[in-house]
Design a protein around this motif. Structure first.
Motif, PDB file in Angstrom:
ATOM      1  N   ILE A  94      -3.972  -8.303  -7.993  1.00 40.08           N
ATOM      2  CA  ILE A  94      -4.371  -7.836  -6.673  1.00 40.08           C
ATOM      3  C   ILE A  94      -3.314  -8.370  -5.712  1.00 40.08           C
ATOM      4  CG2 ILE A  94      -6.146  -7.891  -4.876  1.00 40.08           C
ATOM      5  CD1 ILE A  94      -6.983  -6.380  -7.454  1.00 40.08           C
ATOM      6  N   LEU A  95      -2.429  -7.476  -5.303  1.00 42.18           N
ATOM      7  CA  LEU A  95      -1.329  -7.828  -4.419  1.00 42.18           C
ATOM      8  C   LEU A  95      -1.769  -7.608  -2.983  1.00 42.18           C
ATOM      9  CD1 LEU A  95       1.653  -8.480  -3.769  1.00 42.18           C
ATOM     10  CD2 LEU A  95       2.151  -6.056  -4.227  1.00 42.18           C
ATOM     11  N   SER A  96      -1.608  -8.635  -2.179  1.00 40.60           N
ATOM     12  CA  SER A  96      -2.046  -8.555  -0.791  1.00 40.60           C
ATOM     13  C   SER A  96      -0.938  -9.085   0.112  1.00 40.60           C
ATOM     14  CB  SER A  96      -3.326  -9.376  -0.619  1.00 40.60           C
ATOM     15  OG  SER A  96      -3.740  -9.359   0.713  1.00 40.60           O
ATOM     16  N   HIS A  97      -0.043  -8.205   0.473  1.00 43.01           N
ATOM     17  CA  HIS A  97       1.061  -8.580   1.356  1.00 43.01           C
ATOM     18  C   HIS A  97       1.205  -7.505   2.421  1.00 43.01           C
ATOM     19  CE1 HIS A  97       4.834  -9.836   2.962  1.00 43.01           C
ATOM     20  NE2 HIS A  97       4.963 -10.810   2.073  1.00 43.01           N
ATOM     21  N   PRO A  98       0.970  -7.843   3.681  1.00 41.79           N
ATOM     22  CA  PRO A  98       0.995  -6.827   4.738  1.00 41.79           C
ATOM     23  C   PRO A  98       2.387  -6.273   5.046  1.00 41.79           C
ATOM     24  CG  PRO A  98       0.654  -8.999   5.674  1.00 41.79           C
ATOM     25  CD  PRO A  98       0.586  -9.151   4.184  1.00 41.79           C
ATOM     26  N   ASN A  99       3.446  -6.979   4.656  1.00 41.76           N
ATOM     27  CA  ASN A  99       4.814  -6.521   4.904  1.00 41.76           C
ATOM     28  C   ASN A  99       5.611  -6.562   3.608  1.00 41.76           C
ATOM     29  OD1 ASN A  99       4.500  -6.282   7.808  1.00 41.76           O
ATOM     30  ND2 ASN A  99       4.387  -8.511   7.796  1.00 41.76           N
ATOM     31  N   PHE A 100       5.079  -5.972   2.585  1.00 42.27           N
ATOM     32  CA  PHE A 100       5.667  -6.081   1.249  1.00 42.27           C
ATOM     33  C   PHE A 100       7.111  -5.571   1.196  1.00 42.27           C
ATOM     34  CE2 PHE A 100       6.225  -4.627  -3.197  1.00 42.27           C
ATOM     35  CZ  PHE A 100       6.075  -5.855  -3.823  1.00 42.27           C
ATOM     36  N   GLU A 101       7.406  -4.503   1.877  1.00 42.81           N
ATOM     37  CA  GLU A 101       8.764  -3.953   1.823  1.00 42.81           C
ATOM     38  C   GLU A 101       9.792  -4.918   2.412  1.00 42.81           C
ATOM     39  OE1 GLU A 101       9.845  -1.406   0.021  1.00 42.81           O
ATOM     40  OE2 GLU A 101       7.763  -1.324  -0.632  1.00 42.81           O
ATOM     41  N   LYS A 141       8.573  -5.898 -14.921  1.00 43.67           N
ATOM     42  CA  LYS A 141       9.595  -5.670 -15.953  1.00 43.67           C
ATOM     43  C   LYS A 141       9.220  -6.368 -17.253  1.00 43.67           C
ATOM     44  CE  LYS A 141      13.615  -5.504 -12.859  1.00 43.67           C
ATOM     45  NZ  LYS A 141      14.837  -6.259 -12.492  1.00 43.67           N
ATOM     46  N   GLN A 142       8.600  -7.522 -17.142  1.00 41.15           N
ATOM     47  CA  GLN A 142       8.255  -8.333 -18.307  1.00 41.15           C
ATOM     48  C   GLN A 142       6.941  -7.910 -18.957  1.00 41.15           C
ATOM     49  OE1 GLN A 142       8.605 -12.634 -17.249  1.00 41.15           O
ATOM     50  NE2 GLN A 142       9.543 -11.836 -15.393  1.00 41.15           N
ATOM     51  N   ARG A 143       6.048  -7.344 -18.161  1.00 38.67           N
ATOM     52  CA  ARG A 143       4.697  -7.049 -18.645  1.00 38.67           C
ATOM     53  C   ARG A 143       4.357  -5.590 -18.401  1.00 38.67           C
ATOM     54  NH1 ARG A 143       2.745 -11.538 -20.339  1.00 38.67           N
ATOM     55  NH2 ARG A 143       0.961 -10.389 -21.062  1.00 38.67           N
ATOM     56  N   HIS A 144       4.366  -4.813 -19.451  1.00 34.27           N
ATOM     57  CA  HIS A 144       4.019  -3.397 -19.311  1.00 34.27           C
ATOM     58  C   HIS A 144       2.510  -3.200 -19.262  1.00 34.27           C
ATOM     59  CE1 HIS A 144       8.199  -2.423 -19.712  1.00 34.27           C
ATOM     60  NE2 HIS A 144       8.264  -3.154 -20.808  1.00 34.27           N
ATOM     61  N   ASP A 145       1.759  -4.251 -19.562  1.00 33.01           N
ATOM     62  CA  ASP A 145       0.304  -4.176 -19.533  1.00 33.01           C
ATOM     63  C   ASP A 145      -0.273  -4.638 -18.199  1.00 33.01           C
ATOM     64  OD1 ASP A 145       0.989  -6.868 -19.823  1.00 33.01           O
ATOM     65  OD2 ASP A 145      -0.676  -7.303 -21.173  1.00 33.01           O
ATOM     66  N   LEU A 146       0.575  -4.883 -17.217  1.00 32.51           N
ATOM     67  CA  LEU A 146       0.140  -5.375 -15.913  1.00 32.51           C
ATOM     68  C   LEU A 146      -0.204  -4.210 -14.995  1.00 32.51           C
ATOM     69  CD1 LEU A 146      -0.104  -7.834 -13.915  1.00 32.51           C
ATOM     70  CD2 LEU A 146       2.277  -7.348 -13.298  1.00 32.51           C
ATOM     71  N   GLU A 147      -1.409  -4.225 -14.455  1.00 29.78           N
ATOM     72  CA  GLU A 147      -1.791  -3.246 -13.430  1.00 29.78           C
ATOM     73  C   GLU A 147      -1.706  -3.948 -12.076  1.00 29.78           C
ATOM     74  OE1 GLU A 147      -5.522  -0.568 -11.748  1.00 29.78           O
ATOM     75  OE2 GLU A 147      -5.713  -1.476 -13.736  1.00 29.78           O
ATOM     76  N   VAL A 148      -0.886  -3.402 -11.189  1.00 32.00           N
ATOM     77  CA  VAL A 148      -0.742  -3.964  -9.850  1.00 32.00           C
ATOM     78  C   VAL A 148      -1.447  -3.052  -8.860  1.00 32.00           C
ATOM     79  CG1 VAL A 148       0.870  -4.676  -8.042  1.00 32.00           C
ATOM     80  CG2 VAL A 148       1.478  -5.007 -10.461  1.00 32.00           C
ATOM     81  N   ARG A 149      -2.364  -3.636  -8.108  1.00 33.49           N
ATOM     82  CA  ARG A 149      -3.069  -2.896  -7.065  1.00 33.49           C
ATOM     83  C   ARG A 149      -2.693  -3.524  -5.727  1.00 33.49           C
ATOM     84  NH1 ARG A 149      -6.498   0.757  -8.638  1.00 33.49           N
ATOM     85  NH2 ARG A 149      -7.780   0.689  -6.767  1.00 33.49           N
ATOM     86  N   HIS A 150      -1.790  -2.846  -5.015  1.00 28.97           N
ATOM     87  CA  HIS A 150      -1.354  -3.352  -3.715  1.00 28.97           C
ATOM     88  C   HIS A 150      -2.353  -2.857  -2.671  1.00 28.97           C
ATOM     89  CE1 HIS A 150       1.937  -3.630  -0.423  1.00 28.97           C
ATOM     90  NE2 HIS A 150       1.033  -4.565  -0.321  1.00 28.97           N
ATOM     91  N   ILE A 151      -3.270  -3.730  -2.310  1.00 28.77           N
ATOM     92  CA  ILE A 151      -4.403  -3.275  -1.504  1.00 28.77           C
ATOM     93  C   ILE A 151      -4.015  -2.868  -0.081  1.00 28.77           C
ATOM     94  CG2 ILE A 151      -6.164  -4.321  -2.954  1.00 28.77           C
ATOM     95  CD1 ILE A 151      -6.344  -6.668  -1.053  1.00 28.77           C
ATOM     96  N   TYR A 152      -2.922  -3.384   0.454  1.00 27.24           N
ATOM     97  CA  TYR A 152      -2.465  -2.895   1.773  1.00 27.24           C
ATOM     98  C   TYR A 152      -1.983  -1.448   1.679  1.00 27.24           C
ATOM     99  CZ  TYR A 152      -2.816  -7.081   4.661  1.00 27.24           C
ATOM    100  OH  TYR A 152      -3.287  -8.137   5.395  1.00 27.24           O
ATOM    101  N   ASP A 153      -1.317  -1.108   0.592  1.00 22.68           N
ATOM    102  CA  ASP A 153      -0.881   0.280   0.408  1.00 22.68           C
ATOM    103  C   ASP A 153      -2.063   1.199   0.117  1.00 22.68           C
ATOM    104  OD1 ASP A 153       1.776  -0.159   0.888  1.00 22.68           O
ATOM    105  OD2 ASP A 153       2.412   0.044  -1.198  1.00 22.68           O
ATOM    106  N   LEU A 154      -2.971   0.721  -0.715  1.00 24.04           N
ATOM    107  CA  LEU A 154      -4.127   1.540  -1.081  1.00 24.04           C
ATOM    108  C   LEU A 154      -5.087   1.755   0.088  1.00 24.04           C
ATOM    109  CD1 LEU A 154      -4.945  -0.015  -4.574  1.00 24.04           C
ATOM    110  CD2 LEU A 154      -4.070   2.294  -4.135  1.00 24.04           C
ATOM    111  N   TYR A 155      -5.220   0.734   0.929  1.00 25.24           N
ATOM    112  CA  TYR A 155      -6.235   0.776   1.997  1.00 25.24           C
ATOM    113  C   TYR A 155      -5.641   0.361   3.346  1.00 25.24           C
ATOM    114  CZ  TYR A 155      -8.766   0.565  -2.391  1.00 25.24           C
ATOM    115  OH  TYR A 155      -9.189   0.798  -3.669  1.00 25.24           O
ATOM    116  N   PRO A 156      -4.687   1.128   3.875  1.00 21.74           N
ATOM    117  CA  PRO A 156      -4.083   0.748   5.153  1.00 21.74           C
ATOM    118  C   PRO A 156      -5.098   0.728   6.301  1.00 21.74           C
ATOM    119  CG  PRO A 156      -3.418   2.969   4.528  1.00 21.74           C
ATOM    120  CD  PRO A 156      -4.163   2.384   3.362  1.00 21.74           C
TER     121      PRO A 156
END
Length: 183
Positions: free
Chosen positions: A5-12, A26-41
């Motif tokens: 659960i990635l929570s960074h308001p200025n990720f870029e 790159k290391q983990r192909h089984d990792l699901e990243v949910r950037h909640i700021y992008d998903l729920y602006p």
């Protein structure tokens, strides 16, 4: 599998968090990243989607920068809305039981700024709510990991911060391997 659960308001504009996430994916192909700021602006969390993601994974990583000695606001809202009665707690609220929760924070200041008398670490105080929430939801709380002293305002170059973030990502990957396949 692992959920971040990635929570960074200025990720870029981020250097450290962006490097950590890029390197780890790159290391983990089984990792699901949910950037909640992008998903729920608009901060309107899709509770069903978030709960479904939590159910699919055994390890949940909270990746975020420390903001004013706390988590970014959207992550608090995420907890408030996703960790619901009869899902995360209550007589039938055992859906997160025995899932592991790991906080991975980036902190602009050096670590020594958070150590007070008798080696008491202030970060323990700042993360009490996260730990209590995990325990209340019957999750296994994993000691958090921190990447300190990564602010450009303190004179660190982008390359220096990226190098530190890559090392943090490597450590995080090793820790994930230990947690999901402890042999």
């Amino acid at each position: 599998m692992t959920l971040m659960i990635l929570s960074h308001p200025n990720f870029e504009q981020s250097i450290a968090n962006k490097t950590i996430v890029t390197e780890l994916t790159k290391q983990r192909h089984d990792l699901e990243v949910r950037h909640i700021y992008d998903l729920y602006p608009d901060y309107k969390i899709d509770v069903t989607a978030e709960q479904t993601a939590l159910l699919k994974h055994d390890l949940v990583i909270l990746q975020y920068p420390m903001y004013w000695f706390n988590m970014p606001a959207i992550l608090k809202i995420w907890f408030d809305q996703v960790f619901t009665y009869q899902f995360a707690y209550g007589s039938q609220g055992d859906k997160l039981k025995h899932k592991k929760l790991l906080a991975s924070l980036t902190v602009g200041q050096p670590e020594h700024n958070f150590i007070v008398e008798q080696n008491f670490h202030l970060m323990e105080s700042f993360l009490k709510a996260v730990k209590a929430s995990a325990q209340y939801a019957q999750m296994d709380y994993i000691d958090p990991i921190f990447l300190y002293d990564i602010a450009t305002v303190t004179g660190h170059s982008k390359i220096q911060i990226q190098t530190k973030a890559k090392a943090h990502s490597q450590y995080l990957n090793t820790l994930i391997n230990t947690l999901i396949d402890p042999k």
